[in-house]
Design an enzyme around this catalytic site. Structure first.
Site, PDB file in Angstrom:
ATOM      1  N   ARG A  15       0.786  -1.128  -0.057  1.00  0.00           N
ATOM      2  CA  ARG A  15      -0.053  -0.094   0.059  1.00  0.00           C
ATOM      3  C   ARG A  15       0.843   1.284   0.104  1.00  0.00           C
ATOM      4  O   ARG A  15       0.275   2.437  -0.154  1.00  0.00           O
ATOM      5  CB  ARG A  15      -0.927  -0.046   1.185  1.00  0.00           C
ATOM      6  N   GLY A 100       8.796  -3.688  12.185  1.00  0.00           N
ATOM      7  CA  GLY A 100       9.461  -2.500  11.468  1.00  0.00           C
ATOM      8  C   GLY A 100       8.512  -1.562  10.982  1.00  0.00           C
ATOM      9  O   GLY A 100       8.958  -0.408  10.602  1.00  0.00           O
ATOM     10  N   GLY A 136      -6.604  -7.473  16.299  1.00  0.00           N
ATOM     11  CA  GLY A 136      -6.996  -8.629  17.306  1.00  0.00           C
ATOM     12  C   GLY A 136      -7.488  -7.937  18.511  1.00  0.00           C
ATOM     13  O   GLY A 136      -7.257  -7.074  19.042  1.00  0.00           O
ATOM     14  N   ASN A 224       0.863   1.625   7.326  1.00  0.00           N
ATOM     15  CA  ASN A 224       0.486   0.793   5.851  1.00  0.00           C
ATOM     16  C   ASN A 224       0.644   1.540   4.467  1.00  0.00           C
ATOM     17  O   ASN A 224       0.988   1.142   3.753  1.00  0.00           O
ATOM     18  CB  ASN A 224      -0.798   0.169   6.050  1.00  0.00           C
ATOM     19  N   ARG A 330      28.071  26.113   3.886  1.00  0.00           N
ATOM     20  CA  ARG A 330      28.359  24.887   3.587  1.00  0.00           C
ATOM     21  C   ARG A 330      29.360  23.870   4.425  1.00  0.00           C
ATOM     22  O   ARG A 330      29.845  24.621   5.299  1.00  0.00           O
ATOM     23  CB  ARG A 330      28.962  24.683   1.993  1.00  0.00           C
ATOM     24  N   LYS A 348      32.397  27.681   2.085  1.00  0.00           N
ATOM     25  CA  LYS A 348      32.472  26.210   2.306  1.00  0.00           C
ATOM     26  C   LYS A 348      33.919  25.956   2.811  1.00  0.00           C
ATOM     27  O   LYS A 348      34.921  26.675   2.214  1.00  0.00           O
ATOM     28  CB  LYS A 348      32.539  25.541   0.676  1.00  0.00           C
ATOM     29  N   ASN A 383      38.815  29.052  -5.956  1.00  0.00           N
ATOM     30  CA  ASN A 383      39.509  28.313  -5.135  1.00  0.00           C
ATOM     31  C   ASN A 383      39.917  26.987  -5.845  1.00  0.00           C
ATOM     32  O   ASN A 383      40.478  26.001  -5.528  1.00  0.00           O
ATOM     33  CB  ASN A 383      38.973  27.949  -3.761  1.00  0.00           C
ATOM     34  N   SER A 402      35.373  45.816  -2.550  1.00  0.00           N
ATOM     35  CA  SER A 402      34.106  45.215  -3.502  1.00  0.00           C
ATOM     36  C   SER A 402      34.818  44.641  -4.833  1.00  0.00           C
ATOM     37  O   SER A 402      35.503  45.092  -5.389  1.00  0.00           O
ATOM     38  CB  SER A 402      33.167  46.149  -3.555  1.00  0.00           C
TER      39      SER A 402
HETATM   40  C1  UD1 Z   1      -1.238  -8.199  13.797  1.00  0.00           C
HETATM   41  C2  UD1 Z   1      -1.800  -8.987  14.912  1.00  0.00           C
HETATM   42  C3  UD1 Z   1      -3.139  -8.441  15.557  1.00  0.00           C
HETATM   43  C4  UD1 Z   1      -2.690  -7.161  15.748  1.00  0.00           C
HETATM   44  C5  UD1 Z   1      -2.247  -6.208  14.887  1.00  0.00           C
HETATM   45  C6  UD1 Z   1      -1.567  -4.967  15.153  1.00  0.00           C
HETATM   46  C7  UD1 Z   1      -1.136 -11.322  14.307  1.00  0.00           C
HETATM   47  C8  UD1 Z   1      -1.938 -12.844  13.714  1.00  0.00           C
HETATM   48  N1  UD1 Z   1      -2.203 -10.550  14.496  1.00  0.00           N
HETATM   49  O1  UD1 Z   1      -2.165  -8.336  13.025  1.00  0.00           O
HETATM   50  O2  UD1 Z   1      -3.548  -9.079  16.537  1.00  0.00           O
HETATM   51  O3  UD1 Z   1      -4.163  -6.267  16.410  1.00  0.00           O
HETATM   52  O4  UD1 Z   1      -0.968  -7.089  14.160  1.00  0.00           O
HETATM   53  O5  UD1 Z   1      -1.253  -4.183  14.123  1.00  0.00           O
HETATM   54  O6  UD1 Z   1      -0.135 -11.433  14.598  1.00  0.00           O
HETATM   55  N2  UD1 Z   1       4.809  -9.951   8.977  1.00  0.00           N
HETATM   56  C9  UD1 Z   1       5.711 -10.661   8.678  1.00  0.00           C
HETATM   57  N3  UD1 Z   1       5.762 -11.865   8.256  1.00  0.00           N
HETATM   58  C10 UD1 Z   1       4.424 -12.495   8.068  1.00  0.00           C
HETATM   59  C11 UD1 Z   1       3.367 -11.826   8.389  1.00  0.00           C
HETATM   60  C12 UD1 Z   1       3.775 -10.642   8.986  1.00  0.00           C
HETATM   61  O7  UD1 Z   1       7.150 -10.426   8.935  1.00  0.00           O
HETATM   62  O8  UD1 Z   1       4.605 -13.467   7.487  1.00  0.00           O
HETATM   63  C13 UD1 Z   1       5.043  -8.621   9.746  1.00  0.00           C
HETATM   64  C14 UD1 Z   1       4.405  -7.497   8.699  1.00  0.00           C
HETATM   65  O9  UD1 Z   1       5.453  -6.994   7.819  1.00  0.00           O
HETATM   66  C15 UD1 Z   1       4.004  -6.748   9.701  1.00  0.00           C
HETATM   67  C16 UD1 Z   1       3.677  -7.433  11.014  1.00  0.00           C
HETATM   68  O10 UD1 Z   1       4.425  -8.654  10.905  1.00  0.00           O
HETATM   69  O11 UD1 Z   1       4.994  -5.560   9.962  1.00  0.00           O
HETATM   70  C17 UD1 Z   1       2.221  -7.716  11.234  1.00  0.00           C
HETATM   71  O12 UD1 Z   1       1.597  -8.488  10.301  1.00  0.00           O
HETATM   72  P1  UD1 Z   1       0.231  -8.117   9.874  1.00  0.00           P
HETATM   73  O13 UD1 Z   1       0.008  -9.175   8.637  1.00  0.00           O
HETATM   74  O14 UD1 Z   1      -0.102  -6.556   9.383  1.00  0.00           O
HETATM   75  O15 UD1 Z   1      -0.510  -8.456  10.788  1.00  0.00           O
HETATM   76  P2  UD1 Z   1      -2.092  -7.823  11.135  1.00  0.00           P
HETATM   77  O16 UD1 Z   1      -3.128  -8.557  10.277  1.00  0.00           O
HETATM   78  O17 UD1 Z   1      -2.101  -6.519  11.338  1.00  0.00           O
HETATM   79 CA    CA Z   2      -0.883  -4.578  10.353  1.00  0.00          CA
END
Ligand code: UD1
Ligand code: CA
Length: 453
Positions: A15, A100, A136, A224, A330, A348, A383, A402
């Site tokens: 996104r 991240g 969640g 996102n 600079r 500079k 320079n 000047s």
């Molecule tokens: C997750 C949580 C949810 C919580 C929400 C908060 C789970 C199952 N659910 O859901 O309870 O409310 O975050 O934002 O954990 N990622 C990976 N590898 C994967 C999947 C995800 O590195 O295989 C990383 C994604 O880059 C992201 C983070 O994990 O940074 C969360 O993944 P995402 O799929 O967005 O989880 P949500 O559905 O938001």
């Molecule tokens: Ca998420």
């Protein structure tokens, strides 16, 4: 107990609609993931793992530090699977999971959070939200004890009404992960291995499940798309602005100052509107920074004024100086106390001694200027000969008329003068006058041409 931090960053970030990986998009001038790494490092963990996706080279190149264990998750099968990829390289007894794309969790919040964990206790970062949709939900029993997490897509109508949400941040003993991850199932609405299912397993095993909430909601805000990124940027800038004001800095408009790095400000500093501060900036007391100025990696001494529309980069400015309006300092510029660099002046790799002035329309490069030197309007140091850079030295008390060109290497001795409009190619000794320009002739009785028609 030892600690490992696992940062999940394998998401594609579709996104963002960008060729740049999502976690490299900057917030306050630095990649999101770098903020997370900083917070992780502040905990002094024994190990930091970053789980990256396919094509993670760009991320590694940009952020590699010797302290990071990079783990690839080739296919994104869910957060539980992602942590599972990192588990083999983790030897520590406690594990903290961060994201991240959740860049602003404060180290203080995390420090207290990881302290909640031991062999029999896990910790969840949760939040009460008016609109919990998408997250969640935390399911508790009649006594208020956490039982499990249910994802939005798997939730019943009753569960959807729960307002306590899972932020995703959790900390738990490694032993639980080792036990629970292999037992995760992907038989759910999204066909993923949910890390959150570990919560129910911990509850069943009779472990204590602690919950903590951050002081600020923005600490757990995830990014996102660019709209959310811009919103979080504003929230963060506002927070920094308020922190500054509480420390005794006047901001003429707290909504119009941007800090992209670390700013150290003494008291009674005033920042006018549209000041941008990048990298490491230190400003001493009584300094006033005018509108529309950019300061990148600079130090500014007490009571100095930086006037409107100036750009300062990798520079050191002493006390009681005046810079600008429209000045450009600079890299390698150093101004001693009470120096003045005025409009349309570029410096500079130049040192300007105490009380010396370059007030208008000047370029000084690779130049050393003593004290109480006056450099006239339009003076240029030549320079660069197209291949090499050469130095110019103006000793104490020099006066440059000047519109002079100083062809480097060149040395102007103490108290010497250069006549206006000179092209100086040879040294001028102390006390001498150097003039190098066509002599003026005046022709008397001169008649202007007349129209012959
Ligand atoms: C997750 C949580 C949810 C919580 C929400 C908060 C789970 C199952 N659910 O859901 O309870 O409310 O975050 O934002 O954990 N990622 C990976 N590898 C994967 C999947 C995800 O590195 O295989 C990383 C994604 O880059 C992201 C983070 O994990 O940074 C969360 O993944 P995402 O799929 O967005 O989880 P949500 O559905 O938001
Ligand atoms: Ca998420």
């Amino acid at each position: 107990m030892s600690l490992a931090v696992v940062i999940l960053a394998a998401g594609k970030g579709t996104r963002m609609r960008s060729s740049l990986p999502k976690v490299l998009h900057p917030l306050a001038g630095r990649p999101m993931l770098e903020h997370v790494l900083d917070a992780a490092r502040a905990l002094s963990p024994q190990r930091i793992c970053v789980v990256h996706g396919h094509g993670g080279e760009q991320v590694r190149e940009r952020l590699d530090g010797n302290d990071i264990h990079w783990v690839e998750q080739a296919e994104q099968l869910g957060t539980g699977h992602a942590v599972g990829q990192a588990l083999p390289v983790i030897e520590e007894s406690r594990v903290l999971v961060l994201y991240g794309d959740v860049p602003l969790t404060r180290p203080e919040t995390l420090k207290a959070f990881v302290e909640l964990v031991d062999e029999n206790r896990i910790a969840l970062m949760t939040l009460e939200m008016d609109d919990p949709s998408g997250y969640g939900r935390i399911v508790r029993d009649a006594d208020g004890k956490v039982q499990r997490n249910v994802e939005q897509k798997d939730a019943t109508a009753e569960e959807l009404a729960i307002r306590e949400i899972n932020t995703g941040i959790l900390a738990l003993p490694r032993s639980l992960l080792a036990e629970a991850l292999p037992r995760l199932s992907s038989a759910n609405a999204q066909g993923e291995y949910y890390l959150t299912d570990v919560i129910a397993m911990a509850a069943e095993a009779g472990m204590t499940i602690e919950t903590a909430r951050p002081d600020h909601e923005w600490e757990v805000d995830g990014i996102n798309d660019r709209v959310q990124l811009a919103r979080l940027e504003r929230i963060w800038q506002r927070h920094q602005a308020e922190t500054l004001m509480r420390q005794g800095v006047t901001l003429l408009d707290p909504a119009r100052v941007d800090i992209r790095g670390t700013l150290e400000c003494a008291s009674d500093v005033t920042l006018d509107v549209n000041v941008i501060l990048e990298g490491q900036v230190r400003i001493d007391s009584g300094v006033r920074i005018g509108p529309n100025t950019l300061l990148r990696n600079v130090r500014i001494g007490a009571n100095t004024r930086v006037e409107a529309n100036s750009v300062l980069e990798d520079a050191v400015v002493g006390e009681d100086c005046v810079v600008g309006p429209f000045a450009r300092l600079r890299p390698g510029t150093e101004l001693a106390e009470s120096a003045r660099v005025g409009n349309f002046v570029e410096t500079k790799n130049t040192y300007v001694g105490p009380g010396s002035k370059l007030n208008h329309l000047t370029y000084a490069g690779d130049t050393r200027i003593g004290r109480d030197v006056n450099v006239g309007a339009g003076t240029i140091t030549c320079n660069y000969d197209g291949v090499n850079k050469s130095a110019t030295e103006l000793e104490d008390g020099v006066f440059i008329g000047s519109n002079s060109s100083l062809v480097a290497p060149v040395h102007v001795g103490k108290g010497a003068t250069v006549g206006a409009g000179s092209v100086i190619t040879r040294d001028v000794a102390a006390g001498e006058l150097g003039v190098a320009r066509g002599r003026q002739r005046n022709i008397s009785g001169w008649k202007r041409p007349e129209n012959k028609d």
